[in-house]
Motif scaffolding. Structure first.
Motif, PDB file in Angstrom:
ATOM      1  N   SER A   1      18.448  31.228  49.838  1.00  0.00           N
ATOM      2  CA  SER A   1      17.951  29.859  49.966  1.00  0.00           C
ATOM      3  C   SER A   1      16.612  29.792  50.693  1.00  0.00           C
TER       4      SER A   1
ATOM      5  N   LEU B   1      25.069  20.469  54.746  1.00  0.00           N
ATOM      6  CA  LEU B   1      23.972  21.411  54.502  1.00  0.00           C
ATOM      7  C   LEU B   1      24.407  22.533  53.561  1.00  0.00           C
TER       8      LEU B   1
ATOM      9  N   TYR C   1      21.831  26.179  59.979  1.00  0.00           N
ATOM     10  CA  TYR C   1      21.234  27.087  58.997  1.00  0.00           C
ATOM     11  C   TYR C   1      21.132  28.503  59.570  1.00  0.00           C
ATOM     12  N   GLU C   2      20.754  28.620  60.834  1.00  0.00           N
ATOM     13  CA  GLU C   2      20.619  29.937  61.473  1.00  0.00           C
ATOM     14  C   GLU C   2      21.963  30.658  61.590  1.00  0.00           C
TER      15      GLU C   2
ATOM     16  N   ARG D   1      21.167  32.770  53.491  1.00  0.00           N
ATOM     17  CA  ARG D   1      19.826  32.341  53.919  1.00  0.00           C
ATOM     18  C   ARG D   1      18.739  33.005  53.078  1.00  0.00           C
TER      19      ARG D   1
ATOM     20  N   LEU E   1      24.316  30.526  59.292  1.00  0.00           N
ATOM     21  CA  LEU E   1      24.811  30.863  57.953  1.00  0.00           C
ATOM     22  C   LEU E   1      24.620  32.351  57.681  1.00  0.00           C
TER      23      LEU E   1
ATOM     24  N   THR F   1      26.830  20.911  59.206  1.00  0.00           N
ATOM     25  CA  THR F   1      26.935  22.229  58.563  1.00  0.00           C
ATOM     26  C   THR F   1      27.558  22.097  57.179  1.00  0.00           C
TER      27      THR F   1
ATOM     28  N   ILE G   1      14.456  21.607  54.786  1.00  0.00           N
ATOM     29  CA  ILE G   1      15.512  20.730  55.279  1.00  0.00           C
ATOM     30  C   ILE G   1      14.841  19.523  55.909  1.00  0.00           C
TER      31      ILE G   1
ATOM     32  N   ILE H   1      22.811  23.031  49.787  1.00  0.00           N
ATOM     33  CA  ILE H   1      22.158  24.299  49.430  1.00  0.00           C
ATOM     34  C   ILE H   1      22.997  25.027  48.392  1.00  0.00           C
TER      35      ILE H   1
END
Length: 137
Positions: A34, A111, A23-24, A31, A26, A108, A39, A115
């Protein structure tokens, strides 16, 4: 070879760490859109989810978005549950064992797609976001 001798399947916490790290990586705009999505990682979907999603086995789902997508949302209703992305550890590990990709890439991918459903993105949009995350790795 000794590293494999002591290797164990990743735990729920380790899959969660992979998801947060993914996530970091992305893109910032993704982010930002979203923000607030929780999560969560569990071994398998619960019975209610399996019934709702018409799963034949508990390995049918790798992940699931639960909540109100941005395309459908208006004002937040009182008592509305937060938007959540579930990742299912055992189905992820089963899929990983049968395919030629890293576990980090698979986490990834799932995820981003879950999202992406929240955001109403196309498959092309999601592929571009995945590519950006891979480049940042």
């Amino acid at each position: 070879m000794s590293a494999l001798t002591d290797a164990k399947a990743p735990t729920l916490a380790e899959i969660e760490e992979l998801a947060f790290a993914a996530y970091e990586r992305l893109p910032e705009a993704f982010r930002r859109l979203s923000a607030g999505v929780q999560i969560l990682v569990d071994d398998f979907p619960d019975e209610e989810t399996m019934t709702e999603m018409q799963c034949e086995t508990e390995f049918d789902l790798l992940g699931l978005f639960r909540g109100v997508g941005l395309a459908q949302s208006g004002e937040v209703a009182t008592g509305q549950m937060p938007n959540m992305v579930w990742l299912y550890r055992r189905p992820l590990l089963d899929y990983w064992a049968e395919h030629d990709e890293t576990l980090g890439h698979l986490v990834t991918h799932v995820l981003v797609h879950e999202i992406g459903h929240h955001l109403g993105l196309s498959d092309d949009d999601m592929e571009a976001i995945e590519a950006a995350a891979d480049a940042a790795a």
